[in-house]
Structure formats: structure tokens, C-alpha cells
Design a protein around this motif. Structure first.
Motif, PDB file in Angstrom:
ATOM      1  N   PHE A 169       0.821  -1.219   0.000  1.00 17.00           N
ATOM      2  CA  PHE A 169       0.000   0.000   0.000  1.00 17.00           C
ATOM      3  C   PHE A 169       0.855   1.270   0.000  1.00 17.00           C
ATOM      4  CE2 PHE A 169       0.311  -1.798   4.286  1.00 17.00           C
ATOM      5  CZ  PHE A 169       0.964  -0.780   4.963  1.00 17.00           C
ATOM      6  N   ALA A 170       2.149   1.154  -0.295  1.00 16.71           N
ATOM      7  CA  ALA A 170       3.044   2.310  -0.272  1.00 16.71           C
ATOM      8  C   ALA A 170       2.704   3.293  -1.389  1.00 16.71           C
ATOM      9  CB  ALA A 170       4.492   1.846  -0.416  1.00 16.71           C
ATOM     10  N   SER A 174       6.919   7.233  -0.333  1.00 17.06           N
ATOM     11  CA  SER A 174       7.549   6.241   0.545  1.00 17.06           C
ATOM     12  C   SER A 174       8.346   5.225  -0.260  1.00 17.06           C
ATOM     13  CB  SER A 174       6.495   5.540   1.413  1.00 17.06           C
ATOM     14  OG  SER A 174       5.543   4.862   0.621  1.00 17.06           O
ATOM     15  N   LEU A 175       7.907   4.920  -1.470  1.00 18.52           N
ATOM     16  CA  LEU A 175       8.672   4.017  -2.330  1.00 18.52           C
ATOM     17  C   LEU A 175      10.021   4.639  -2.698  1.00 18.52           C
ATOM     18  CD1 LEU A 175       5.908   2.704  -4.764  1.00 18.52           C
ATOM     19  CD2 LEU A 175       7.158   1.348  -3.083  1.00 18.52           C
ATOM     20  N   LYS A 176       9.995   5.903  -3.055  1.00 19.40           N
ATOM     21  CA  LYS A 176      11.245   6.595  -3.381  1.00 19.40           C
ATOM     22  C   LYS A 176      12.186   6.592  -2.188  1.00 19.40           C
ATOM     23  CE  LYS A 176       9.651  10.027  -6.764  1.00 19.40           C
ATOM     24  NZ  LYS A 176       9.502  11.487  -6.981  1.00 19.40           N
ATOM     25  N   SER A 205      -3.779  -8.325   0.629  1.00 23.34           N
ATOM     26  CA  SER A 205      -2.759  -7.328   0.285  1.00 23.34           C
ATOM     27  C   SER A 205      -3.318  -6.136  -0.488  1.00 23.34           C
ATOM     28  CB  SER A 205      -1.638  -7.981  -0.528  1.00 23.34           C
ATOM     29  OG  SER A 205      -0.941  -8.937   0.239  1.00 23.34           O
ATOM     30  N   PHE A 206      -4.549  -6.274  -0.991  1.00 23.73           N
ATOM     31  CA  PHE A 206      -5.115  -5.173  -1.775  1.00 23.73           C
ATOM     32  C   PHE A 206      -6.619  -4.981  -1.551  1.00 23.73           C
ATOM     33  CE2 PHE A 206      -5.166  -9.056  -4.277  1.00 23.73           C
ATOM     34  CZ  PHE A 206      -6.480  -9.115  -4.722  1.00 23.73           C
ATOM     35  N   SER A 207      -7.222  -5.735  -0.653  1.00 25.63           N
ATOM     36  CA  SER A 207      -8.681  -5.675  -0.491  1.00 25.63           C
ATOM     37  C   SER A 207      -9.174  -4.295  -0.067  1.00 25.63           C
ATOM     38  CB  SER A 207      -9.153  -6.736   0.516  1.00 25.63           C
ATOM     39  OG  SER A 207      -8.560  -6.511   1.779  1.00 25.63           O
ATOM     40  N   ASN A 208      -8.313  -3.521   0.612  1.00 25.45           N
ATOM     41  CA  ASN A 208      -8.733  -2.167   0.988  1.00 25.45           C
ATOM     42  C   ASN A 208      -9.013  -1.315  -0.244  1.00 25.45           C
ATOM     43  OD1 ASN A 208      -5.803  -2.058   0.439  1.00 25.45           O
ATOM     44  ND2 ASN A 208      -5.967   0.089   1.085  1.00 25.45           N
ATOM     45  N   ARG A 209      -8.358  -1.613  -1.354  1.00 25.75           N
ATOM     46  CA  ARG A 209      -8.602  -0.865  -2.588  1.00 25.75           C
ATOM     47  C   ARG A 209      -9.987  -1.168  -3.157  1.00 25.75           C
ATOM     48  NH1 ARG A 209      -4.325  -1.061  -7.147  1.00 25.75           N
ATOM     49  NH2 ARG A 209      -5.061   1.089  -7.425  1.00 25.75           N
ATOM     50  N   LEU A 210     -10.546  -2.288  -2.739  1.00 24.82           N
ATOM     51  CA  LEU A 210     -11.846  -2.701  -3.262  1.00 24.82           C
ATOM     52  C   LEU A 210     -13.008  -2.280  -2.370  1.00 24.82           C
ATOM     53  CD1 LEU A 210     -10.936  -6.379  -4.265  1.00 24.82           C
ATOM     54  CD2 LEU A 210     -10.877  -4.339  -5.716  1.00 24.82           C
ATOM     55  N   TYR A 211     -12.782  -2.336  -1.065  1.00 22.65           N
ATOM     56  CA  TYR A 211     -13.918  -2.219  -0.140  1.00 22.65           C
ATOM     57  C   TYR A 211     -13.847  -1.072   0.869  1.00 22.65           C
ATOM     58  CZ  TYR A 211     -14.932  -6.915  -1.897  1.00 22.65           C
ATOM     59  OH  TYR A 211     -15.213  -7.996  -2.699  1.00 22.65           O
ATOM     60  N   ASN A 212     -12.678  -0.568   1.147  1.00 19.03           N
ATOM     61  CA  ASN A 212     -12.612   0.429   2.225  1.00 19.03           C
ATOM     62  C   ASN A 212     -11.372   1.315   2.073  1.00 19.03           C
ATOM     63  OD1 ASN A 212     -13.729   1.591   4.540  1.00 19.03           O
ATOM     64  ND2 ASN A 212     -12.449   0.362   5.902  1.00 19.03           N
ATOM     65  N   PHE A 213     -11.251   1.956   0.935  1.00 19.25           N
ATOM     66  CA  PHE A 213     -10.028   2.667   0.604  1.00 19.25           C
ATOM     67  C   PHE A 213      -9.766   3.864   1.511  1.00 19.25           C
ATOM     68  CE2 PHE A 213      -7.478   5.584  -2.105  1.00 19.25           C
ATOM     69  CZ  PHE A 213      -6.338   4.794  -2.175  1.00 19.25           C
ATOM     70  N   THR A 214     -10.803   4.629   1.802  1.00 20.67           N
ATOM     71  CA  THR A 214     -10.632   5.798   2.671  1.00 20.67           C
ATOM     72  C   THR A 214     -11.325   5.624   4.023  1.00 20.67           C
ATOM     73  OG1 THR A 214     -12.604   6.949   1.829  1.00 20.67           O
ATOM     74  CG2 THR A 214     -10.514   7.309   0.652  1.00 20.67           C
ATOM     75  N   GLY A 215     -11.738   4.385   4.310  1.00 24.26           N
ATOM     76  CA  GLY A 215     -12.424   4.145   5.571  1.00 24.26           C
ATOM     77  C   GLY A 215     -13.917   4.400   5.502  1.00 24.26           C
ATOM     78  N   LYS A 216     -14.427   4.618   4.304  1.00 22.75           N
ATOM     79  CA  LYS A 216     -15.849   4.921   4.138  1.00 22.75           C
ATOM     80  C   LYS A 216     -16.551   3.885   3.253  1.00 22.75           C
ATOM     81  CE  LYS A 216     -15.025   9.902   4.577  1.00 22.75           C
ATOM     82  NZ  LYS A 216     -15.170  11.230   3.919  1.00 22.75           N
ATOM     83  N   GLY A 217     -15.940   2.692   3.162  1.00 21.59           N
ATOM     84  CA  GLY A 217     -16.545   1.642   2.359  1.00 21.59           C
ATOM     85  C   GLY A 217     -16.456   1.875   0.870  1.00 21.59           C
ATOM     86  N   ASP A 218     -15.443   2.620   0.441  1.00 16.97           N
ATOM     87  CA  ASP A 218     -15.319   2.964  -0.973  1.00 16.97           C
ATOM     88  C   ASP A 218     -14.143   2.238  -1.620  1.00 16.97           C
ATOM     89  OD1 ASP A 218     -13.489   4.278   0.587  1.00 16.97           O
ATOM     90  OD2 ASP A 218     -13.516   6.138  -0.557  1.00 16.97           O
ATOM     91  N   ALA A 219     -14.090   2.316  -2.951  1.00 17.24           N
ATOM     92  CA  ALA A 219     -12.999   1.706  -3.711  1.00 17.24           C
ATOM     93  C   ALA A 219     -11.980   2.780  -4.102  1.00 17.24           C
ATOM     94  CB  ALA A 219     -13.548   1.032  -4.959  1.00 17.24           C
ATOM     95  N   ASP A 220     -10.789   2.347  -4.410  1.00 21.67           N
ATOM     96  CA  ASP A 220      -9.737   3.257  -4.840  1.00 21.67           C
ATOM     97  C   ASP A 220     -10.107   3.835  -6.210  1.00 21.67           C
ATOM     98  OD1 ASP A 220      -7.430   4.554  -5.630  1.00 21.67           O
ATOM     99  OD2 ASP A 220      -6.091   2.836  -5.300  1.00 21.67           O
ATOM    100  N   SER A 271       1.076   0.203  -4.580  1.00 23.53           N
ATOM    101  CA  SER A 271       2.455   0.497  -4.963  1.00 23.53           C
ATOM    102  C   SER A 271       2.646   0.392  -6.475  1.00 23.53           C
ATOM    103  CB  SER A 271       3.419  -0.450  -4.245  1.00 23.53           C
ATOM    104  OG  SER A 271       3.141  -1.799  -4.550  1.00 23.53           O
ATOM    105  N   ASP A 272       1.827  -0.409  -7.150  1.00 25.24           N
ATOM    106  CA  ASP A 272       1.864  -0.464  -8.615  1.00 25.24           C
ATOM    107  C   ASP A 272       1.233   0.803  -9.194  1.00 25.24           C
ATOM    108  OD1 ASP A 272       2.972  -3.079  -8.629  1.00 25.24           O
ATOM    109  OD2 ASP A 272       0.968  -3.942  -8.391  1.00 25.24           O
TER     110      ASP A 272
END
Length: 328
Positions: A169-170, A174-176, A205-220, A271-272
């Protein structure tokens, strides 16, 4: 004396320079063909043994490549990721980012075969670097000459893996920071990210991008919506076991398609996706996607050599472990 922001920045630059310099100094003592006199058949032994496992389980190649990366980013390329935990000291391999690593049995088998031929000569750190190269080659990727001469470290600490390994999730900043602190370049960052062309990942490793990206039940919003729909069909909320291909359709083949996916906002991890948030890394992604990976193979070989130089132990530092999971 109070530390002003300017002074802090100057100190940070000094530490970065020292870190990069130590990587370069150690790397100068590595050499292609380091074992040509004391163990001339080592690369053949490594390749032959790795092939036996990759032939039976092609997906293990990605894990072996990832293990080398995880080793080098913690204490340098010293084989510390291979050490077993002790009762009073959890080792790197038991840190959360390393719990999904597979292939320790392959490393042990290679080490045993090498020890039979050349006892006490070849380090586990070098074996890991050679295994990673062969795993890539056996997956259809490039071949490169691996400088050897690394020695094995004696210390492995779980919490250091948590601190040093960039998480999925970097963001780009942070990657740099992570790569620069190891003496690697921005190009190394975007090139080595291409290793995600092979392998699989757990949904966690990526489910937050699908279901809770900002803590509001949203996707990335940076994730392609059609790709998100496809991923949701495979990964239900809180799924701890399901795995998906990182490069759908060719996850066992080392090719350029990772960059095509990232350019279409279909990179699996944050990170991708982050590679599109910097103009230089974005330009590289688009170049490889547009030219069907014209320079990717050569670039990857070069960056793997650069990564293999991180913080190496040489000369009389460290030791040559008899078994990779234990210090002598």
C-alpha cells in the motif's frame, strides 16, 4: 543545539550518502566468477537443482525472486531472511511481510547440493542471488551475470523487516524513500516493480482498494472500475485465503505485460498504481507498454545487479554458513 529543518535535511543527505557509499564499497569486492577456482561448478549445480523445483511448480519462481528482494532490503544481501527464529529472537522470516514467502526448501536443497561439492565455500547470500537469476530465466525472463563473493550475516531481527520492506500500500513518496535509502535509483524502483509480472497475491494485500479505501466503504478511484469488479468476484470482504494472479493471464511468464496493466490502471497493488504518480516512473511505464517491453529485459538485469549490491558483506566480514537457517 536545536535541530532546524535545514540542519535536519543536511544530516539526512549525509546519512543517505554514507549509506550509498557503503553499498558501493562492498559491491566493488564482488566479482563475476568469484568461485571459478574454489567451486567452478557452483552455477551449474544451482541451476540444475532450481530447475527440478520450477519444473514441478512453476509458480515457485516468483517466490524465489521475491525472497532475494526481501533479503537485500533488510541488512543488505546477506542471507539474513533465511535464518530461523530463536526463542528470544524472532527472525525476519517470521515478520508479517515474510510469512507468505515460499521456497526455503528450494534454497536448502541447493545449499545441500553445493555443500556436497564444495563444503564451506559458497555463501547462502550468493546462492540466493543465483537462484533468483535462474528463477527469472526459467520463467522466460532475461539472463545476467551475477557478481558473487557475498558472505552471510549472523543477525536477523523480525522488526527490521517491518521497517525496511516497502508494503503493497506504499505511495510513491515512501517508495522513493525506501529505494533511495538502499542506494537504488528511481529507475531501479520502476524496473524492479516489473517483477510483479510473475506470481500471485493474497486478497488481503489489496482488499482495501476494493472495499474500504478511505475508511468509508469505498474503492480506490485510481483502480480501473472494471478490474475492480473482476477482483471483487474473486475476493470477498475479509477473505484471508484466496489468492489471485498479479499479472492475469501470464503470471507464470516473465514479460512486459505488467506495464501494460499498470498503464491501464490495472496494477494490483497501490504500490503499482503509485508508479503513475511520478512523471519519470510514469514515462517508463508508458514506454514499456507502448514498445512491448523493448528495454525491460536489459533494464531488469541491470537493476537486479544493482539490488544485489546492497550492503553486502565481503572479505572477512560475516561467515559462510554450513546451513542457511542457522549461524555457524
Amino acid at each position: 543545539m536545536a535541530i532546524t529543518p535545514k540542519l535536519f535535511f543536511l544530516l539526512f543527505l549525509q546519512l543517505m550518502f554514507i549509506s550509498s557509499l557503503s553499498n558501493i564499497v562492498g559491491a566493488q569486492e564482488l566479482a563475476v566468477g568469484f568461485y571459478q577456482d574454489c567451486c567452478p561448478g557452483v552455477e551449474y549445480i544451482v541451476a540444475k537443482t532450481v530447475a527440478q523445483y520450477v519444473k514441478k511448480q512453476p509458480s515457485i519462481a516468483a517466490s524465489l525472486l521475491r525472497m532475494h528482494f526481501h533479503d537485500c532490503f533488510v541488512r543488505g544481501c546477506d542471507g539474513s531472511v533465511l535464518l530461523n527464529s530463536l526463542p528470544n529472537n524472532p527472525a525476519e522470516k517470521d515478520a508479517f511481510p515474510n510469512l507468505s514467502l515460499k521456497g526455503y526448501n528450494v534454497v536448502d536443497a541447493v545449499k545441500a547440493a553445493v555443500e556436497k561439492q564444495c563444503p564451506g565455500v559458497v555463501s547462502c547470500a550468493d546462492i540466493l542471488a543465483l537462484i533468483a537469476r535462474d528463477a527469472v530465466r526459467m520463467s522466460g525472463g532475461p539472463v545476467w551475470k551475477v557478481p558473487t563473493g557475498r558472505r552471510d550475516g549472523r543477525v536477523s531481527i523480525s522488526r527490521e523487516a517491518l521497517i525496511n520492506l516497502p508494503p503493497p500500500f506504499a505511495n510513491i513518496s515512501s517508495l522513493k524513500s525506501s529505494f533511495f535509502s538502499k542506494g537504488l535509483s528511481l529507475k531501479d524502483l520502476v524496473v524492479l516493480s516489473g517483477s510483479h509480472t510473475i506470481g500471485v497475491s493474497h486478497c488481503t494485500s489489496f482488499s482495501n482498494r476494493l472495499y474500504n479505501f478511505t475508511g468509508k466503504g469505498d474503492a480506490d478511484p485510481k483502480l480501473d472500475k472494471y478490474y475492480a469488479i473482476a477482483l471483487k468476484k474473486k475476493c470477498k470482504p475479509n477473505d484471508q485465503k484466496k489468492i489471485v494472479e498479479m499479472d492475469p493471464g501470464s503470471f507464470k511468464t516473465f514479460d512486459h505485460s505488467y506495464y501494460t496493466l499498470v498503464s491501464k490502471r490495472r496494477g494490483l497493488f497501490q504500490s503499482d498504481s503509485a508508479l503513475l504518480d511520478d512523471p519519470d516512473t510514469k514515462a517508463y511505464v508508458q514506454l514499456q507498454a507502448r514498445t512491448r517491453g523493448a528495454t525491460f529485459a536489459a533494464d531488469f538485469a541491470e537493476s537486479m545487479i544493482n539490488m544485489g549490491n546492497i550492503g553486502v558483506l565481503t572479505g572477512t566480514d560475516g561467515e559462510i554458513r554450513r546451513r542457511c537457517g542457522f549461524v555457524n
